[in-house]
Scaffold this motif. Structure first.
Motif, PDB file in Angstrom:
ATOM      1  N   VAL A  27       0.829  -1.206   0.000  1.00 22.88           N
ATOM      2  CA  VAL A  27       0.000   0.000   0.000  1.00 22.88           C
ATOM      3  C   VAL A  27       0.865   1.258   0.000  1.00 22.88           C
ATOM      4  N   ARG A  28       1.967   1.213   0.752  1.00 24.09           N
ATOM      5  CA  ARG A  28       2.837   2.385   0.885  1.00 24.09           C
ATOM      6  C   ARG A  28       3.945   2.451  -0.172  1.00 24.09           C
ATOM      7  N   ALA A  29       4.092   1.398  -0.971  1.00 20.56           N
ATOM      8  CA  ALA A  29       5.236   1.309  -1.882  1.00 20.56           C
ATOM      9  C   ALA A  29       5.222   2.388  -2.959  1.00 20.56           C
ATOM     10  N   GLU A  30       4.058   2.672  -3.497  1.00 23.03           N
ATOM     11  CA  GLU A  30       3.944   3.644  -4.584  1.00 23.03           C
ATOM     12  C   GLU A  30       3.481   4.974  -4.003  1.00 23.03           C
ATOM     13  N   ALA A  31       4.434   5.822  -3.617  1.00 24.61           N
ATOM     14  CA  ALA A  31       4.104   7.084  -2.959  1.00 24.61           C
ATOM     15  C   ALA A  31       3.643   8.126  -3.981  1.00 24.61           C
ATOM     16  N   THR A  32       2.430   8.605  -3.809  1.00 21.36           N
ATOM     17  CA  THR A  32       1.942   9.692  -4.646  1.00 21.36           C
ATOM     18  C   THR A  32       2.504  11.009  -4.128  1.00 21.36           C
ATOM     19  N   ASN A  33       2.260  12.088  -4.869  1.00 19.54           N
ATOM     20  CA  ASN A  33       2.723  13.402  -4.418  1.00 19.54           C
ATOM     21  C   ASN A  33       2.096  13.772  -3.077  1.00 19.54           C
ATOM     22  N   LEU A  34       0.819  13.448  -2.904  1.00 21.01           N
ATOM     23  CA  LEU A  34       0.141  13.752  -1.644  1.00 21.01           C
ATOM     24  C   LEU A  34       0.751  12.952  -0.498  1.00 21.01           C
ATOM     25  N   ALA A  35       0.994  11.673  -0.733  1.00 21.62           N
ATOM     26  CA  ALA A  35       1.564  10.820   0.312  1.00 21.62           C
ATOM     27  C   ALA A  35       2.969  11.268   0.694  1.00 21.62           C
ATOM     28  N   ALA A  36       3.743  11.686  -0.290  1.00 22.85           N
ATOM     29  CA  ALA A  36       5.104  12.145  -0.004  1.00 22.85           C
ATOM     30  C   ALA A  36       5.093  13.455   0.775  1.00 22.85           C
ATOM     31  N   ALA A  37       4.109  14.307   0.500  1.00 24.94           N
ATOM     32  CA  ALA A  37       4.034  15.611   1.166  1.00 24.94           C
ATOM     33  C   ALA A  37       3.481  15.512   2.583  1.00 24.94           C
ATOM     34  N   ASP A  38       2.701  14.468   2.882  1.00 23.58           N
ATOM     35  CA  ASP A  38       2.074  14.320   4.201  1.00 23.58           C
ATOM     36  C   ASP A  38       2.219  12.870   4.656  1.00 23.58           C
ATOM     37  N   HIS A  43       0.442   7.375   6.313  1.00 25.02           N
ATOM     38  CA  HIS A  43       0.575   6.242   7.239  1.00 25.02           C
ATOM     39  C   HIS A  43      -0.784   5.864   7.832  1.00 25.02           C
ATOM     40  N   VAL A  44      -1.546   6.847   8.274  1.00 26.17           N
ATOM     41  CA  VAL A  44      -2.863   6.574   8.858  1.00 26.17           C
ATOM     42  C   VAL A  44      -3.762   5.884   7.840  1.00 26.17           C
ATOM     43  N   LEU A  45      -3.799   6.406   6.626  1.00 25.91           N
ATOM     44  CA  LEU A  45      -4.620   5.789   5.587  1.00 25.91           C
ATOM     45  C   LEU A  45      -4.091   4.401   5.236  1.00 25.91           C
ATOM     46  N   GLY A  46      -2.765   4.254   5.240  1.00 19.29           N
ATOM     47  CA  GLY A  46      -2.179   2.950   4.963  1.00 19.29           C
ATOM     48  C   GLY A  46      -2.562   1.924   6.012  1.00 19.29           C
ATOM     49  N   CYS A  47      -2.564   2.342   7.276  1.00 20.81           N
ATOM     50  CA  CYS A  47      -2.972   1.441   8.365  1.00 20.81           C
ATOM     51  C   CYS A  47      -4.438   1.057   8.239  1.00 20.81           C
ATOM     52  N   ALA A  48      -5.288   2.040   7.964  1.00 14.49           N
ATOM     53  CA  ALA A  48      -6.721   1.765   7.830  1.00 14.49           C
ATOM     54  C   ALA A  48      -6.989   0.845   6.649  1.00 14.49           C
ATOM     55  N   LEU A  49      -6.346   1.128   5.523  1.00 18.11           N
ATOM     56  CA  LEU A  49      -6.514   0.265   4.356  1.00 18.11           C
ATOM     57  C   LEU A  49      -6.004  -1.147   4.642  1.00 18.11           C
ATOM     58  N   THR A  50      -4.897  -1.241   5.347  1.00 25.46           N
ATOM     59  CA  THR A  50      -4.323  -2.558   5.637  1.00 25.46           C
ATOM     60  C   THR A  50      -5.244  -3.399   6.499  1.00 25.46           C
ATOM     61  N   ILE A  51      -5.770  -2.818   7.572  1.00 27.55           N
ATOM     62  CA  ILE A  51      -6.643  -3.615   8.428  1.00 27.55           C
ATOM     63  C   ILE A  51      -7.966  -3.900   7.723  1.00 27.55           C
ATOM     64  N   GLY A  52      -8.452  -2.939   6.935  1.00 36.99           N
ATOM     65  CA  GLY A  52      -9.673  -3.175   6.177  1.00 36.99           C
ATOM     66  C   GLY A  52      -9.501  -4.266   5.138  1.00 36.99           C
ATOM     67  N   LEU A  53      -8.374  -4.244   4.429  1.00 35.31           N
ATOM     68  CA  LEU A  53      -8.102  -5.266   3.423  1.00 35.31           C
ATOM     69  C   LEU A  53      -7.868  -6.623   4.066  1.00 35.31           C
ATOM     70  N   SER A  54      -7.145  -6.651   5.181  1.00 35.18           N
ATOM     71  CA  SER A  54      -6.896  -7.914   5.881  1.00 35.18           C
ATOM     72  C   SER A  54      -8.208  -8.577   6.275  1.00 35.18           C
ATOM     73  N   THR A  79      -6.485   6.283  -5.484  1.00 34.64           N
ATOM     74  CA  THR A  79      -5.807   6.965  -6.587  1.00 34.64           C
ATOM     75  C   THR A  79      -4.891   8.064  -6.063  1.00 34.64           C
ATOM     76  N   GLN A  80      -5.390   8.837  -5.114  1.00 35.11           N
ATOM     77  CA  GLN A  80      -4.651   9.987  -4.610  1.00 35.11           C
ATOM     78  C   GLN A  80      -3.578   9.628  -3.589  1.00 35.11           C
ATOM     79  N   TRP A  81      -3.811   8.570  -2.805  1.00 35.04           N
ATOM     80  CA  TRP A  81      -2.943   8.292  -1.674  1.00 35.04           C
ATOM     81  C   TRP A  81      -2.277   6.917  -1.680  1.00 35.04           C
ATOM     82  N   ALA A  82      -2.911   5.905  -2.239  1.00 35.30           N
ATOM     83  CA  ALA A  82      -2.376   4.549  -2.100  1.00 35.30           C
ATOM     84  C   ALA A  82      -2.758   3.664  -3.280  1.00 35.30           C
ATOM     85  N   PRO A  83      -2.200   3.929  -4.464  1.00 35.78           N
ATOM     86  CA  PRO A  83      -2.530   3.095  -5.627  1.00 35.78           C
ATOM     87  C   PRO A  83      -2.203   1.625  -5.413  1.00 35.78           C
TER      88      PRO A  83
END
Length: 219
Positions: A27-38, A43-54, A79-83
């Motif tokens: 989830v975090r491997a492909e950093a978008t411009n938004l993810a790199a800037a914040d 990380h918070v969105l990555g954690c939420a996506l990870t537990i939701g996907l799990s 699209t914006q944060w975690a492709p």
């Protein structure tokens, strides 16, 4: 190409489900411009996506059911944060519209009342926090975060007035329901003050424990 077929419960002989650690890293491997800037929000969105996907992969459920986001929101968020999250779920299988029960609706409205801004990102945070608050663990664990301090930072960033009102560092789920009672003009608690309550630790005790994602990664 998707690493996995649309979410389903693992069958005998099927490819092993990815661990939470593998999902988070993807989830975090492909950093978008938004993810790199914040990075904290990423990380918070990555954690939420990870537990939701799990949970979705384990239960054969949709990602929407775990995060409270409809198809359009999941498409925009990833699209914006975690492709990298797209490889783990079928976007077209996600519902176009979600129905919230009364309790979740009330929490959603509470968070919206104290939101920091009117951006889609803030709206996604409201939906995610409200839906994850329906789970049984400490809220920071339900969000897949590493520790409670990350939840405190999240609340201060996205719901600053609500966070500032929690002056005694009450457990967040308890605090949400206290605020709901206050807004309705009543209290479900019979104790005259918190300090005089015999169940003080239930509301203010330590929210320790292991990260849910760490436990999932050990399966």
């Amino acid at each position: 190409m998707n690493m996995l077929a649309p979410p389903h419960r693992q069958m005998a002989g099927a490819r092993p489900l990815p661990t939470a650690e593998q999902i988070y890293c993807a989830v975090r491997a492909e950093a978008t411009n938004l993810a790199a800037a914040d990075p904290f929000t990423a990380h918070v969105l990555g954690c939420a996506l990870t537990i939701g996907l799990s949970e979705a992969l384990e239960r054969g459920d949709t990602l929407s059911s775990g995060l409270g986001l409809d198809r359009a929101s999941l498409e925009a968020l990833t699209t914006q944060w975690a492709p990298g999250a797209r490889q783990f779920f079928d976007l077209q299988a996600e519902p176009e519209k979600l129905d919230l029960d009364e309790e979740e609706t009330q929490l959603h409205e509470l968070l919206a009342r104290f939101k920091s801004d009117t951006t889609p990102l803030c709206a996604w945070m409201i939906s995610i926090v409200a839906r994850r608050a329906m789970s049984p663990r400490h809220l920071w664990q339900d969000l897949g975060l590493i520790e409670r301090g990350e939840l405190t930072k999240l609340m201060a960033q996205w719901f600053p007035a609500l966070a500032a009102a929690n002056v005694d560092n009450m457990k967040w789920k308890k605090f949400f329901y206290r605020k709901l009672c206050e807004l309705e003009g009543f209290s479900l608690c019979a104790a005259p003050t918190c300090r005089e309550c015999g169940d003080f630790d239930n509301c203010f005790g330590a929210e320790d424990g292991a990260s849910v994602l760490a436990r999932l990664s050990q399966r």
